[in-house]
Scaffold this motif. Structure first.
Motif: not given
Lengths: 108, 123
Positions: B35, B52, B100, B103, B105-111, B113
């Motif tokens: 995303y 997002s 984004l 992860q 197993d679901g979930g997104y983080y901002m790697d 920028w």
């Protein structure tokens, strides 16, 4: 809505000290937690995701732990280049995010 | 290497619409693995997620901003955009775009920028 809190809001420690920052979620969030470092005047940088997975290229003195509602970021030996504000961030299975208020870390 | 670059006016008048674009280079915005998001930071304050978007156009917005925010994507230009309507001085901030990543197993983080762009709301 799930709220995120961090403690302390600021801290001052000596070079070489072990530093621990706590992040708490108002409800359980499994391991859907990331930590970011933002140095003064710079862009935030991802340190840790999934509560404890170190992002590639991040020094091993940084570590994360926790699950559910309580999480910690630990710097095992504080370095001068670690002066920054640290933010925790919760996320969901969907790309929806909430940041914590931040913890400012200085050198004593 | 993936890079993101924000662009748009640095000054917006109160009550008008803030418009920013994030250009993605070094990778495709149409990748199914990611995303794309907007985040802002008022002067001296913390980070706030704005919204997002997926390359298909699927969006998620911060409930506190939802009534004023529109995020769109242009896959032909490898860009995504932010529009924030009826701005006030409280919308003065550095605006960042980010990738984004999932992860696993679901979930997104901002790697990844962008460098951020400062927008000031003032007459």
């Amino acid at each position: 809505d799930i709220q995120m809190t961090q403690s302390p809001s600021s801290l001052s420690a000596s070079v070489g000290d072990r530093v621990t920052i706590t992040c708490r979620a108002s409800q359980g969030i499994s391991n859907y937690l990331a930590w970011y470092q933002q140095k003064p005047g710079k862009v935030p940088k991802l340190l840790i995701y999934a509560a404890s997975t170190l992002q590639s290229g991040v020094p091993s003195r940084f570590s994360g732990s926790g699950s559910g509602t309580d999480f910690t970021l630990t710097i095992s030996s504080l370095q001068p280049e670690d002066v920054a504000t640290y933010y925790c961030q919760k996320y969901n299975s969907a790309p929806i995010f909430t940041f914590g208020p931040g913890t400012k870390v200085d050198i004593k | 290497q993936l890079q993101l670059q924000e662009s748009g006016p640095g000054l917006v008048k109160p009550s008008e619409t803030l418009s920013l674009t994030c250009t993605v280079s070094g990778g495709s915005i149409s990748s199914s693995s990611y995303y794309w998001g907007w985040i802002r930071q008022p002067p001296g304050k913390g980070l706030e997620w704005i919204g997002s978007i997926y390359y298909s156009g699927s969006t998620y917005y911060n409930p506190s901003l939802k009534s004023r925010v529109t995020i769109s994507v242009d896959t032909s230009k490898n860009q995504f955009s932010l529009k924030l309507s009826s701005v006030t001085a409280a919308d003065t901030a550095v605006y960042y775009c980010a990738r984004l990543s999932e992860q696993g197993d679901g979930g997104y983080y901002m790697d990844v920028w962008g460098k951020g762009t400062t927008v000031t709301v003032s007459s």
